[in-house]
Structure formats: structure tokens, C-alpha cells
Design a protein around this motif. Sequence first.
Motif, mmCIF file in Angstrom:
data_model
loop_
_atom_site.group_PDB
_atom_site.id
_atom_site.type_symbol
_atom_site.label_atom_id
_atom_site.label_comp_id
_atom_site.label_asym_id
_atom_site.label_seq_id
_atom_site.Cartn_x
_atom_site.Cartn_y
_atom_site.Cartn_z
ATOM 1 N N UNK A 194 0.691 -1.361 -0.120
ATOM 2 C CA UNK A 194 0.057 0.007 0.072
ATOM 3 C C UNK A 194 0.957 1.108 0.163
ATOM 4 N N UNK A 195 2.058 1.030 0.176
ATOM 5 C CA UNK A 195 2.911 2.283 0.374
ATOM 6 C C UNK A 195 3.425 2.610 -0.941
ATOM 7 N N UNK A 196 3.706 4.069 -1.699
ATOM 8 C CA UNK A 196 4.052 4.597 -2.759
ATOM 9 C C UNK A 196 5.330 4.408 -2.831
ATOM 10 N N UNK A 197 5.957 2.845 -3.273
ATOM 11 C CA UNK A 197 7.468 2.751 -3.217
ATOM 12 C C UNK A 197 8.057 2.643 -4.649
ATOM 13 N N UNK A 198 7.096 2.725 -5.536
ATOM 14 C CA UNK A 198 7.319 2.466 -6.927
ATOM 15 C C UNK A 198 6.489 3.451 -7.839
ATOM 16 N N UNK A 199 6.918 3.423 -9.090
ATOM 17 C CA UNK A 199 5.967 4.341 -9.939
ATOM 18 C C UNK A 199 4.400 3.656 -9.865
ATOM 19 N N UNK A 200 4.153 2.374 -9.932
ATOM 20 C CA UNK A 200 2.657 1.785 -9.931
ATOM 21 C C UNK A 200 2.091 2.077 -8.683
ATOM 22 N N UNK A 201 2.593 1.791 -7.585
ATOM 23 C CA UNK A 201 2.122 1.962 -6.306
ATOM 24 C C UNK A 201 1.914 3.523 -5.794
ATOM 25 N N UNK A 202 2.987 4.254 -6.514
ATOM 26 C CA UNK A 202 2.559 5.670 -6.377
ATOM 27 C C UNK A 202 1.340 6.338 -6.988
ATOM 28 N N UNK A 203 1.230 5.712 -8.465
ATOM 29 C CA UNK A 203 0.126 6.180 -9.019
ATOM 30 C C UNK A 203 -1.245 5.634 -8.404
ATOM 31 N N UNK A 204 -1.117 4.541 -7.750
ATOM 32 C CA UNK A 204 -2.255 3.740 -7.105
ATOM 33 C C UNK A 204 -2.770 4.601 -6.040
ATOM 34 N N UNK A 205 -1.783 5.226 -5.028
ATOM 35 C CA UNK A 205 -2.053 6.009 -4.042
ATOM 36 C C UNK A 205 -2.373 7.217 -4.579
ATOM 37 N N UNK A 206 -1.961 7.908 -5.399
ATOM 38 C CA UNK A 206 -2.341 9.013 -5.877
ATOM 39 C C UNK A 206 -3.819 9.076 -6.487
ATOM 40 N N UNK A 207 -4.049 8.060 -7.174
ATOM 41 C CA UNK A 207 -5.407 8.108 -7.745
ATOM 42 C C UNK A 207 -6.542 7.849 -6.780
ATOM 43 N N UNK A 208 -6.314 6.673 -5.624
ATOM 44 C CA UNK A 208 -7.179 6.529 -4.899
ATOM 45 C C UNK A 208 -7.522 7.659 -4.002
ATOM 46 N N UNK A 209 -6.635 8.361 -3.606
ATOM 47 C CA UNK A 209 -6.563 9.595 -2.658
ATOM 48 C C UNK A 209 -7.217 10.682 -3.242
ATOM 49 N N UNK A 210 -6.735 11.118 -4.555
ATOM 50 C CA UNK A 210 -7.503 11.987 -5.234
ATOM 51 C C UNK A 210 -8.923 11.666 -5.381
ATOM 52 N N UNK A 211 -9.384 10.501 -5.710
ATOM 53 C CA UNK A 211 -10.606 10.098 -6.017
ATOM 54 C C UNK A 211 -11.642 10.436 -4.797
ATOM 55 N N UNK A 212 -10.972 9.887 -3.713
ATOM 56 C CA UNK A 212 -11.779 10.013 -2.424
ATOM 57 C C UNK A 212 -11.939 11.432 -2.229
ATOM 58 N N UNK A 213 -10.902 12.345 -2.273
ATOM 59 C CA UNK A 213 -11.404 13.504 -1.923
ATOM 60 C C UNK A 213 -12.240 14.164 -2.594
ATOM 61 N N UNK A 214 -12.370 13.663 -4.179
ATOM 62 C CA UNK A 214 -13.335 14.313 -5.163
ATOM 63 C C UNK A 214 -14.786 13.825 -4.774
ATOM 64 N N UNK A 215 -14.763 12.632 -4.311
ATOM 65 C CA UNK A 215 -15.864 12.038 -4.017
ATOM 66 C C UNK A 215 -16.678 12.635 -2.875
ATOM 67 N N UNK A 216 -16.063 13.422 -2.074
ATOM 68 C CA UNK A 216 -16.603 13.840 -0.805
ATOM 69 C C UNK A 216 -17.618 15.041 -1.382
ATOM 70 N N UNK A 217 -17.239 15.626 -2.427
ATOM 71 C CA UNK A 217 -18.026 16.945 -2.784
ATOM 72 C C UNK A 217 -18.739 16.474 -4.055
ATOM 73 N N UNK A 218 -18.541 15.399 -4.736
ATOM 74 C CA UNK A 218 -19.256 15.199 -6.129
ATOM 75 C C UNK A 218 -20.074 13.912 -5.962
ATOM 76 N N UNK A 219 -21.400 14.179 -5.957
ATOM 77 C CA UNK A 219 -22.329 13.142 -5.654
ATOM 78 C C UNK A 219 -22.193 12.017 -6.841
ATOM 79 N N UNK A 220 -21.983 12.326 -8.092
ATOM 80 C CA UNK A 220 -21.783 11.186 -9.085
ATOM 81 C C UNK A 220 -20.662 10.206 -8.695
ATOM 82 N N UNK A 221 -19.614 10.922 -8.335
ATOM 83 C CA UNK A 221 -18.290 10.048 -8.068
ATOM 84 C C UNK A 221 -18.386 9.238 -6.609
ATOM 85 N N UNK A 222 -19.516 9.724 -5.686
ATOM 86 C CA UNK A 222 -19.607 8.992 -4.425
ATOM 87 C C UNK A 222 -20.755 7.962 -4.774
ATOM 88 N N UNK A 223 -21.276 8.101 -5.818
ATOM 89 C CA UNK A 223 -22.326 6.864 -6.017
ATOM 90 C C UNK A 223 -21.712 5.792 -6.591
#
Length: 216
Positions: free
Chosen positions: A111-140
Motif C-alpha cells: 500500500x505504500x508508494x514505493x515505486x511508480x505503479x504503487x505511487x499512481x495507485x496511492x495518488x489516484x485513490x486519494x484524489x478520487x476519495x477527496x473528489x467523491x466527498x463533494x461530487x455526488x456522481x463519484x460518490x455513487x
Amino acid sequence: MVRAYHQKAKGDRVEMPKLADHDARRAQIADAVLRIAGSTGLHSVTMRSVAAEAGVSVRLVQYYFETKEQLLQFTLTRLAQHMAERLRVRVAAAGEAPTPRDVVNAVLTEALPTDAESRTFHLLYTAYAVLAVTDAKLAAQPFVDAPNAMEDLLVAQLRAAQQAGDMTAQLDARVETVGLLAMSAGLGTSVLLGQRTKRDALAVLHYHLNRIMPTS
């Protein structure tokens, strides 16, 4: 043979690949999303930017994914599958009969961003979670299905460790799991921000893992 698809909404005709190519096309488009999100952030992902990155038309992207929400959800699912395969490899490296501790350690380390793929994984999931807080379509979208499944997996491993006598029976497996996952997510963000090194983050994880499942 190339077939034409009739877009009912716009009355346009779009050239489509052979039926056998559909999975490859979806993967091609999703991988373009990952490259954009990994380099310039999830906010840079649009139908047009993805089409340009994938080298296809916007209409082709819209054929496979009618909305941006569908596109992001598919991409997250694809990324989660990649990370699950990486996790299987990491667990297998622990030996023919991995212990519950081996599995938990592999999950937290992956789960730690130790290489390019795990870094992208962490970035994408974190960013999606933040956006989903205020975007009902993403939250759905079923965003939390994978994290919930991971939590249940770790709870099962901790309970197995308790049954084997490798973890104190008085500890609450669910509470400990939630704490470990929250810690892993926070440490991952701190590594991305340069607050601490990957090695320091791993040391913190191992410290708390040793606390609940001491090594002999």
C-alpha cells in the motif's frame, strides 16, 4: 472487418474495432487515465485529454465509457486488479506457507508508494476519495468496495493469528485492522509529500505490526 456504430444520442457514426478488440481498447483507455493522473493529477483527466493520451477519438472513449464517472471507476478497478496481482507475488515470496503476519505485512507494504505503479495507485485513490466527498456522481460509484474487501481480508488474518496464538486474544481484530490501514494510508501520503522516506514509513508500520503480532 471494421463495423460502424450508430450513436443514437447524436446521430453520428463511429468506426469501431472488432469485437475481440473491445477489452484491449478499454485497457488502452484506462491506461491513458493512469498516465495522466500519475503525472498531472486526477483533475487533469477529461474525455478529451484521455482520448489524446490514448491516441483515439473522443467519440471512441465515449463509446466505451458514457460518463467520466464510469471511466474513472473502470480505471480504479483495473488498477486494483494490478495491485492485487502484485500483492499475490509479494505474499508468494514469503514462502510456500505464508503466515497471517506475512499476509498483513505484504498488504501494508504494498500500500505504500514505493515505486511508480504503487505511487499512481496511492495518488489516484486519494484524489478520487477527496473528489467523491463533494461530487455526488463519484460518490455513487462503488468506490469503497475494494477497501472494504481489503479490510475484511486483514481482519480474517488477524483473527487467524489470534487462533494460532501469534496475537493477543484480547485485542479487537477489526479495530486493529482499521488502525493499521488508516496508518498505512497516512504514511503513504507523507511519503508522497516528502515528509518521510519510504524506509521510515516501513519502519513505523513494522513497529506497530510487531506490537500486535510480535515475532519470536
